[in-house]
Scaffold this active site. Structure first.
Site, mmCIF file in Angstrom:
data_model
loop_
_atom_site.group_PDB
_atom_site.id
_atom_site.type_symbol
_atom_site.label_atom_id
_atom_site.label_comp_id
_atom_site.label_asym_id
_atom_site.label_seq_id
_atom_site.Cartn_x
_atom_site.Cartn_y
_atom_site.Cartn_z
ATOM 1 N N ASP A 101 -24.710 20.493 -9.410
ATOM 2 C CA ASP A 101 -25.623 19.728 -8.556
ATOM 3 C C ASP A 101 -24.880 19.194 -7.333
ATOM 4 O OD1 ASP A 101 -27.522 20.083 -10.542
ATOM 5 O OD2 ASP A 101 -27.079 18.158 -11.498
HETATM 6 N N1 URA Z 1 -25.235 19.390 -15.792
HETATM 7 C C1 URA Z 1 -25.835 18.642 -14.842
HETATM 8 O O1 URA Z 1 -26.717 17.853 -15.138
HETATM 9 N N2 URA Z 1 -25.437 18.796 -13.567
HETATM 10 C C2 URA Z 1 -24.451 19.622 -13.191
HETATM 11 O O2 URA Z 1 -24.111 19.692 -12.008
HETATM 12 C C3 URA Z 1 -23.823 20.388 -14.184
HETATM 13 C C4 URA Z 1 -24.231 20.258 -15.483
#
Ligand code: URA
Length: 230
Positions: A101
């Site tokens: 993310d």
């Molecule tokens: N899980 C998440 O919630 N976000 C990420 O970026 C990676 C794994």
């Protein structure tokens, strides 16, 4: 390999530009100008473009320490794409093996090799990803068992696969998961009434984020790191 293809595979030139360079006489083979696009290049040939030795760019395997406020899509949206941090020729051939993310930091693997990235991303391979996380609410030791058993996430059939939670402090933990569902870590913490405030990926399979890489820095993987993905 045809000479025009060889030029494309070893530079950022398109096939049309490669042919133009050939027709201009910019390309030599063992010192002689060659203008024929279909000339067959073999191992015994030394090909130069404007006097610069060419060699085919093979598959590339890169680790990047993703900074906050960058995205793992290949197109810049609200935030810039991490691909823009990798200053190599033919960066457009690169793709990301397992996205993070925008507000997650840490290890991102980038490659030109689709079979290799498939082994990381395929749910069947159950490739382990380890995260360091901080939470808004306190973490209790009862979560260890819950994460190991599996959690019911919103809009998902069945429980999450067994995950390993190691508590590091009241609001800090390490979590290893073998799946890659959308926002999985954040949703797992939400499923137990908590909220992730910081998330950092430390490893993917046997590949650990190189501690010498500052956020935004990258390096090529070693052969051993590449081969560790099976
Ligand atoms: N899980 C998440 O919630 N976000 C990420 O970026 C990676 C794994």
């Amino acid at each position: 390999m045809r000479l025009d293809k060889f030029i494309c595979e070893s530079t950022s030139l398109s096939r049309v530009s490669a042919k133009k360079a050939l027709h201009r006489g910019d390309v030599t083979c063992n010192g002689d100008i060659i203008k024929t696009s279909g000339f067959k290049v073999t191992d015994s040939h030394t090909i130069c473009l404007d006097g610069v030795l060419l060699s085919v760019i093979g598959p590339r395997f890169i680790m990047l320490n993703k900074p906050i406020d960058t995205i793992c899509s290949t197109i810049d949206e609200i935030y810039p794409s991490v691909i823009g941090l990798i200053d190599v020729i033919r960066a457009e051939d690169l793709h990301i093996a397992g996205r993070l993310d925008a507000d997650t930091t840490g290890l991102v693997l980038v490659t030109t090799d689709g079979q290799w990235s498939h082994k990381i991303m395929s749910p069947k391979k159950e490739c382990a990803k380890r995260y360091l996380l901080e939470t808004a609410e306190m973490l209790s030791s009862s979560l260890i068992e819950q994460f190991a058993t599996g959690l019911q996430l919103n809009n998902e059939d069945g429980l999450t696969k067994p995950a390993t939670l190691v508590l590091l402090g009241a609001h800090q933990a390490r979590l290893t998961i073998t799946e890659g569902k959308y926002h999985q870590v954040k949703r797992m913490l939400a499923a137990v009434g908590n909220r992730v405030t910081q998330l950092h990926r430390e490893s993917v399979g046997e590949i650990e984020l190189d501690p010498t890489l500052a956020p935004g820095e990258w390096r090529y993987l070693t052969d051993a790191e590449v081969k560790s993905v099976k």
